[in-house]
Design an enzyme around this catalytic site. Structure first.
Site, PDB file in Angstrom:
ATOM      1  N   LYS A   1      30.690  42.921  -0.439  1.00 27.93           N
ATOM      2  CA  LYS A   1      29.908  43.791   0.450  1.00 27.93           C
ATOM      3  C   LYS A   1      30.649  45.104   0.695  1.00 27.93           C
ATOM      4  O   LYS A   1      30.060  46.189   0.631  1.00 27.93           O
ATOM      5  CB  LYS A   1      29.620  43.080   1.782  1.00 27.93           C
ATOM      6  CG  LYS A   1      28.579  41.975   1.646  1.00 27.93           C
ATOM      7  CD  LYS A   1      28.359  41.184   2.936  1.00 27.93           C
ATOM      8  CE  LYS A   1      27.404  40.032   2.680  1.00 27.93           C
ATOM      9  NZ  LYS A   1      27.031  39.262   3.857  1.00 27.93           N
TER      10      LYS A   1
ATOM     11  N   GLN B   1      29.790  37.611   9.063  1.00 25.03           N
ATOM     12  CA  GLN B   1      29.618  36.674   7.950  1.00 25.03           C
ATOM     13  C   GLN B   1      29.500  35.243   8.457  1.00 25.03           C
ATOM     14  O   GLN B   1      30.282  34.794   9.292  1.00 25.03           O
ATOM     15  CB  GLN B   1      30.813  36.819   6.980  1.00 25.03           C
ATOM     16  CG  GLN B   1      30.663  36.061   5.684  1.00 25.03           C
ATOM     17  CD  GLN B   1      29.516  36.584   4.815  1.00 25.03           C
ATOM     18  OE1 GLN B   1      29.173  37.773   4.865  1.00 25.03           O
ATOM     19  NE2 GLN B   1      28.911  35.708   4.047  1.00 25.03           N
TER      20      GLN B   1
ATOM     21  N   ASP C   1      21.443  42.138   9.054  1.00 25.22           N
ATOM     22  CA  ASP C   1      21.115  40.813   8.497  1.00 25.22           C
ATOM     23  C   ASP C   1      19.703  40.386   8.903  1.00 25.22           C
ATOM     24  O   ASP C   1      19.161  39.426   8.332  1.00 25.22           O
ATOM     25  CB  ASP C   1      22.108  39.756   9.005  1.00 25.22           C
ATOM     26  CG  ASP C   1      23.289  39.540   8.056  1.00 25.22           C
ATOM     27  OD1 ASP C   1      23.078  39.671   6.827  1.00 25.22           O
ATOM     28  OD2 ASP C   1      24.394  39.235   8.538  1.00 25.22           O
TER      29      ASP C   1
HETATM   30  N1  LIG Z   1      25.957  37.228   7.667  1.00 23.37           N
HETATM   31  C1  LIG Z   1      25.531  36.624   6.560  1.00 23.37           C
HETATM   32  N2  LIG Z   1      26.123  35.489   6.143  1.00 23.37           N
HETATM   33  C2  LIG Z   1      25.668  34.883   5.013  1.00 23.37           C
HETATM   34  C3  LIG Z   1      24.608  35.434   4.258  1.00 23.37           C
HETATM   35  C4  LIG Z   1      24.005  36.628   4.731  1.00 23.37           C
HETATM   36  O1  LIG Z   1      23.022  37.169   4.145  1.00 23.37           O
HETATM   37  N3  LIG Z   1      24.501  37.192   5.884  1.00 23.37           N
HETATM   38  N4  LIG Z   1      24.217  34.878   3.045  1.00 23.37           N
HETATM   39  C5  LIG Z   1      25.100  33.912   2.402  1.00 23.37           C
HETATM   40  C6  LIG Z   1      26.212  34.503   1.597  1.00 23.37           C
HETATM   41  N5  LIG Z   1      25.961  35.796   0.950  1.00 23.37           N
HETATM   42  C7  LIG Z   1      26.051  36.914   1.704  1.00 23.37           C
HETATM   43  O2  LIG Z   1      26.619  36.960   2.742  1.00 23.37           O
HETATM   44  C8  LIG Z   1      25.821  35.928  -0.464  1.00 23.37           C
HETATM   45  C9  LIG Z   1      25.693  34.824  -1.263  1.00 23.37           C
HETATM   46  C10 LIG Z   1      25.661  34.967  -2.655  1.00 23.37           C
HETATM   47  C11 LIG Z   1      25.734  36.205  -3.247  1.00 23.37           C
HETATM   48  C12 LIG Z   1      25.775  36.377  -4.717  1.00 23.37           C
HETATM   49  O3  LIG Z   1      25.781  37.474  -5.208  1.00 23.37           O
HETATM   50  N6  LIG Z   1      25.874  35.290  -5.488  1.00 23.37           N
HETATM   51  C13 LIG Z   1      26.079  35.354  -6.911  1.00 23.37           C
HETATM   52  C14 LIG Z   1      27.095  34.288  -7.309  1.00 23.37           C
HETATM   53  C15 LIG Z   1      28.411  34.512  -6.621  1.00 23.37           C
HETATM   54  C16 LIG Z   1      29.438  33.437  -6.952  1.00 23.37           C
HETATM   55  O4  LIG Z   1      29.937  33.447  -8.057  1.00 23.37           O
HETATM   56  O5  LIG Z   1      29.733  32.626  -6.052  1.00 23.37           O
HETATM   57  C17 LIG Z   1      24.796  35.084  -7.654  1.00 23.37           C
HETATM   58  O6  LIG Z   1      23.976  34.319  -7.153  1.00 23.37           O
HETATM   59  O7  LIG Z   1      24.655  35.651  -8.732  1.00 23.37           O
HETATM   60  C18 LIG Z   1      25.837  37.307  -2.435  1.00 23.37           C
HETATM   61  C19 LIG Z   1      25.877  37.165  -1.057  1.00 23.37           C
HETATM   62  C20 LIG Z   1      25.736  33.013   3.469  1.00 23.37           C
HETATM   63  N7  LIG Z   1      26.281  33.771   4.547  1.00 23.37           N
END
Ligand SMILES: Nc1nc2c(c(=O)[nH]1)N[C@@H](CN(C=O)c1ccc(C(=O)N[C@@H](CCC(=O)O)C(=O)O)cc1)CN2
Ligand SMILES: [Mg+2]
Length: 294
Positions: free
Chosen positions: A54, A98, A121
């Site tokens: 981020k 987060q 968020d």
């Molecule tokens: N405050 C927040 N906490 C959490 C959120 C959120 O939106 N706000 N969502 C999830 C975690 N998350 C962002 O925070 C998030 C999860 C996954 C990805 C992502 O790009 N995933 C990749 C794979 C990454 C890997 O290798 O692990 C993909 O799917 O291609 C981005 C953001 C929980 N907490």
């Protein structure tokens, strides 16, 4: 049939590029630099990666990034004090804390303390309520990304049967609200739904957010349907390494669906792109300007 793979990485990149261009214009025309504060409590390895990404993508888009990393034993009062400080900081237009948080901290209280105008968020009850009644709001990022991906296949969702599998406050419920706003016919299904497979098989658009690796099989999918897989599950792979899978059995689904998001590279990248778009929007609204749509 082999499904088309919906490229979340590419759409996320185009959104980030648009945010960067709009932010550059905002700086040139009004001297405003949208600022995003990211708060991480503790050392959850996945959370560390997400917050790092981020921060990186925020600065790459030309936005200001304010990172706050707090120890795992941080008290609730100390975290709430930081949130209040960020609420009052004019350089900060968006705040994200987060999740998950350590057990001594009540996430609902933290979210309730964030100024709704800075709640990028989209988790605050004021934004959740505004979404339900169709008022302008900050929309949760993963749901927003999921619907944008579905719209790459069906630009007009009017009248389509959409089934959302999962009813969490941060994904299932807001996805359902966004689909209703797009005039889809929406069913929210969950672990207690009777004949879950048959309900899923009705869907032209199937959005799956249950957090169970590869739970949805090919036989649950209507031939030609669009499948949006929100799950990100780390499971044991070959040679002692782990691998990521979604909530949908991708191999089976590829044989039946018309289009499907992969994991990784589907919904995940859209989450951070939509976060940047929300930060731009929060900064523009705070300054009485009309934000672009994405
Ligand atoms: N405050 C927040 N906490 C959490 C959120 C959120 O939106 N706000 N969502 C999830 C975690 N998350 C962002 O925070 C998030 C999860 C996954 C990805 C992502 O790009 N995933 C990749 C794979 C990454 C890997 O290798 O692990 C993909 O799917 O291609 C981005 C953001 C929980 N907490
Ligand atoms: Mg459920």
């Amino acid at each position: 049939m082999t499904a088309r793979i919906i490229d979340g990485k590419a759409l996320a990149e185009s959104i980030r590029n648009k945010v960067a261009a709009e932010a550059a214009e905002l700086k040139r025309s009004h001297g405003i630099v949208p600022g995003l504060a990211a708060v991480l409590v503790g050392e959850n390895p996945a959370s560390q990666v997400y917050v790092r990404n981020k921060v990186k993508q925020t600065t790459e888009a030309g936005l200001a990034s304010f990172e706050h990393v707090l120890p795992a034993e941080t008290t609730q009062d100390d975290l709430l004090a930081l949130v209040r400080q960020l609420n009052a900081d004019p350089k900060v237009h968006g705040i994200l804390v987060q999740l998950p948080l350590p057990p001594q901290i009540d996430p609902d209280l933290v979210i309730a303390t964030i100024d709704p105008a800075k709640d990028v968020d989209g988790f605050h009850v004021e934004n959740a309520g505004r979404l339900v009644v169709g008022q302008e709001s900050l929309v949760p990022c993963t749901p927003q990304g999921s619907v944008l991906l579905a719209k790459t296949v069906h630009p007009d969702l009017t009248g389509l049967e959409a089934v959302v599998l999962g009813r969490s406050n941060i994904v299932g419920k807001p996805v359902a609200q966004l689909l209703i706003a797009e005039s889809a016919t929406v069913t929210v299904a969950h672990s207690r739904t009777r004949d879950l497979e048959a309900v899923c098989r009705r869907a032209d658009i199937l959005v799956v957010a249950v957090g169970r690796p590869e739970m949805v099989k090919g036989s649950w999918i209507k031939p030609g349907a669009t499948v949006i897989d929100v799950g990100i599950n780390r499971v044991p792979g070959e040679n002692g390494k782990s691998r990521l899978v979604g909530d949908v059995d991708f191999k089976e689904a590829m044989e039946v669906a018309g289009a499907i998001t992969p994991v990784p590279g589907g919904v995940g990248p859209m989450t951070i792109a939509c976060l940047l778009a929300n930060t731009l929007k929060a900064a523009m609204v705070a300054n009485g300007l009309t934000p672009p749509s994405f």
